[in-house]
Motif scaffolding. Structure first.
Motif, PDB file in Angstrom:
ATOM      1  N   THR A  54       0.863  -1.267   0.069  1.00 21.88           N
ATOM      2  CA  THR A  54      -0.056   0.044   0.048  1.00 21.88           C
ATOM      3  C   THR A  54       0.944   1.429  -0.047  1.00 21.88           C
ATOM      4  OG1 THR A  54      -1.729  -1.218   1.293  1.00 21.88           O
ATOM      5  CG2 THR A  54      -1.674   1.292   1.318  1.00 21.88           C
ATOM      6  N   LEU A  55       1.693   1.107   0.959  1.00 27.38           N
ATOM      7  CA  LEU A  55       2.951   2.522   0.968  1.00 27.38           C
ATOM      8  C   LEU A  55       3.523   2.636  -0.234  1.00 27.38           C
ATOM      9  CD1 LEU A  55       2.580   4.516   3.307  1.00 27.38           C
ATOM     10  CD2 LEU A  55       1.628   2.333   3.800  1.00 27.38           C
ATOM     11  N   ALA A  56       3.979   1.559  -0.989  1.00 31.76           N
ATOM     12  CA  ALA A  56       4.633   1.590  -2.119  1.00 31.76           C
ATOM     13  C   ALA A  56       4.217   2.426  -2.981  1.00 31.76           C
ATOM     14  CB  ALA A  56       5.178   0.057  -2.627  1.00 31.76           C
ATOM     15  N   LEU A  57       2.601   2.109  -3.140  1.00 32.38           N
ATOM     16  CA  LEU A  57       1.696   2.711  -4.349  1.00 32.38           C
ATOM     17  C   LEU A  57       1.268   4.201  -4.148  1.00 32.38           C
ATOM     18  CD1 LEU A  57      -0.757  -0.056  -5.453  1.00 32.38           C
ATOM     19  CD2 LEU A  57       1.552   0.741  -6.414  1.00 32.38           C
ATOM     20  N   LEU A  58       1.685   4.815  -2.714  1.00 31.08           N
ATOM     21  CA  LEU A  58       1.728   6.020  -2.484  1.00 31.08           C
ATOM     22  C   LEU A  58       3.031   6.783  -2.142  1.00 31.08           C
ATOM     23  CD1 LEU A  58      -1.015   5.622   0.262  1.00 31.08           C
ATOM     24  CD2 LEU A  58      -1.322   6.546  -1.893  1.00 31.08           C
ATOM     25  N   ARG A  59       4.197   6.386  -2.419  1.00 36.11           N
ATOM     26  CA  ARG A  59       5.517   6.559  -2.426  1.00 36.11           C
ATOM     27  C   ARG A  59       5.500   7.862  -3.229  1.00 36.11           C
ATOM     28  NH1 ARG A  59       8.249   2.508  -2.753  1.00 36.11           N
ATOM     29  NH2 ARG A  59       8.227   1.824  -0.488  1.00 36.11           N
ATOM     30  N   GLY A  60       6.142   8.872  -2.709  1.00 38.15           N
ATOM     31  CA  GLY A  60       6.272  10.279  -3.618  1.00 38.15           C
ATOM     32  C   GLY A  60       5.104  11.185  -3.521  1.00 38.15           C
ATOM     33  N   ARG A  61       4.186  10.704  -2.894  1.00 35.75           N
ATOM     34  CA  ARG A  61       2.883  11.664  -3.017  1.00 35.75           C
ATOM     35  C   ARG A  61       2.745  12.762  -1.810  1.00 35.75           C
ATOM     36  NH1 ARG A  61      -1.060  10.766  -6.677  1.00 35.75           N
ATOM     37  NH2 ARG A  61      -2.592  11.524  -5.049  1.00 35.75           N
ATOM     38  N   ALA A  62       1.849  13.310  -1.589  1.00 37.76           N
ATOM     39  CA  ALA A  62       1.720  14.443  -0.531  1.00 37.76           C
ATOM     40  C   ALA A  62       0.482  14.758  -0.632  1.00 37.76           C
ATOM     41  CB  ALA A  62       2.707  15.568  -0.905  1.00 37.76           C
ATOM     42  N   GLY A  63       0.087  15.217   0.629  1.00 36.55           N
ATOM     43  CA  GLY A  63      -1.146  15.863   0.917  1.00 36.55           C
ATOM     44  C   GLY A  63      -2.001  14.903   2.007  1.00 36.55           C
ATOM     45  N   LYS A  64      -3.178  15.248   2.262  1.00 39.67           N
ATOM     46  CA  LYS A  64      -3.981  14.776   3.401  1.00 39.67           C
ATOM     47  C   LYS A  64      -4.272  13.022   3.060  1.00 39.67           C
ATOM     48  CE  LYS A  64      -8.174  15.205   6.110  1.00 39.67           C
ATOM     49  NZ  LYS A  64      -9.249  16.103   6.364  1.00 39.67           N
ATOM     50  N   THR A  65      -3.697  12.412   3.959  1.00 39.58           N
ATOM     51  CA  THR A  65      -4.000  10.780   3.575  1.00 39.58           C
ATOM     52  C   THR A  65      -5.037  10.208   4.759  1.00 39.58           C
ATOM     53  OG1 THR A  65      -1.791  10.887   2.965  1.00 39.58           O
ATOM     54  CG2 THR A  65      -2.878   8.689   3.648  1.00 39.58           C
TER      55      THR A  65
END
Length: 227
Positions: A80-91
């Motif tokens: 899950t975190l690998a597919l969100l790597r490099g992103r920003a903003g409210k999670t």
């Protein structure tokens, strides 16, 4: 046997054996009655765990939208975190359980990070995990119904929910999320969406959906159906 003693024999108890049934003696084999008693006791323990720890969060939720708690595996979290790597903003994690996904998202730099969960016991566990990790006050776990929260300011949404929840949730996400948002689903994909990427196999597989692409696909399908 002394005169005057009247022993009620257990079924299958051979005369001449000691007065205590074999299933009651340490190391003795369980008979039918013993197995039945063990099964009843085990069932009662499971029910008590459900009633005390898991049921409170479900009482106001329609049956078809209820999602039993099932913690994410380490591999599911990593994917899950690998597919969100490099992103920003409210999670946000919708149905955050014990908080492990929110905690790892915060560690990865996804901030603010928060979870929505109705079960008070799981909320306590999630807050304890955040405190133990040194993130008390930096991560939020809110007792709110995910169907009633506004997701318009969320850029990363984590969804580990049952298949029956995905169709109505898809409508809510499309109506509220900004175009820049990404949704990551674990265990079960959104049946009517095409993923932007996927990672893992079997129960560890996760799917990423970029809302801008999903909207374009949905709008295209709607136009084709009108032709």
């Amino acid at each position: 046997m002394e005169p005057g003693w009247d022993l009620a024999l257990e079924p299958g108890w051979e005369p001449g054996e000691p007065g205590e049934p074999s299933w009651a003696r340490p190391g003795g084999a369980l008979g039918g009655r013993g197995l039945l008693a063990l099964a009843v006791a085990s069932g009662a323990a499971v029910w008590a765990t459900w009633a005390v720890l898991l049921m409170p969060g479900f009482r106001r939720v329609p049956l078809r939208l209820q999602v039993p708690y099932q913690p994410s595996s380490p591999r599911q979290v990593a994917n899950t975190l690998a597919l969100l790597r490099g992103r920003a903003g409210k999670t946000v994690d919708l149905g955050s359980g014990d908080g492990r996904l929110v905690l790892e998202a915060y560690k990865q730099g996804l901030r603010p990070a928060l979870g929505y969960e109705l079960n008070p016991w799981l909320l306590c566990l999630a807050n304890y995990r955040a405190w133990k990790a040194g993130y008390h006050g930096k991560i939020s776990f809110l007792k709110k119904d995910l169907w009633k929260v506004n997701l318009s300011d969320c850029h990363n949404v984590i969804v580990f929910l049952a298949p029956s929840v995905k169709p109505p949730l898809a409508s809510k996400l499309l109506a509220e999320l900004p175009d820049e948002a990404r949704v990551v689903a674990g265990r079960y994909p959104f049946p009517s969406w095409s993923p932007s990427s996927t990672l893992g196999q079997g129960l560890d597989q996760v799917w990423a959906y970029d809302i801008k692409d999903v909207r374009r696909e949905v709008q295209g399908s709607a136009q084709e159906s009108r032709v």
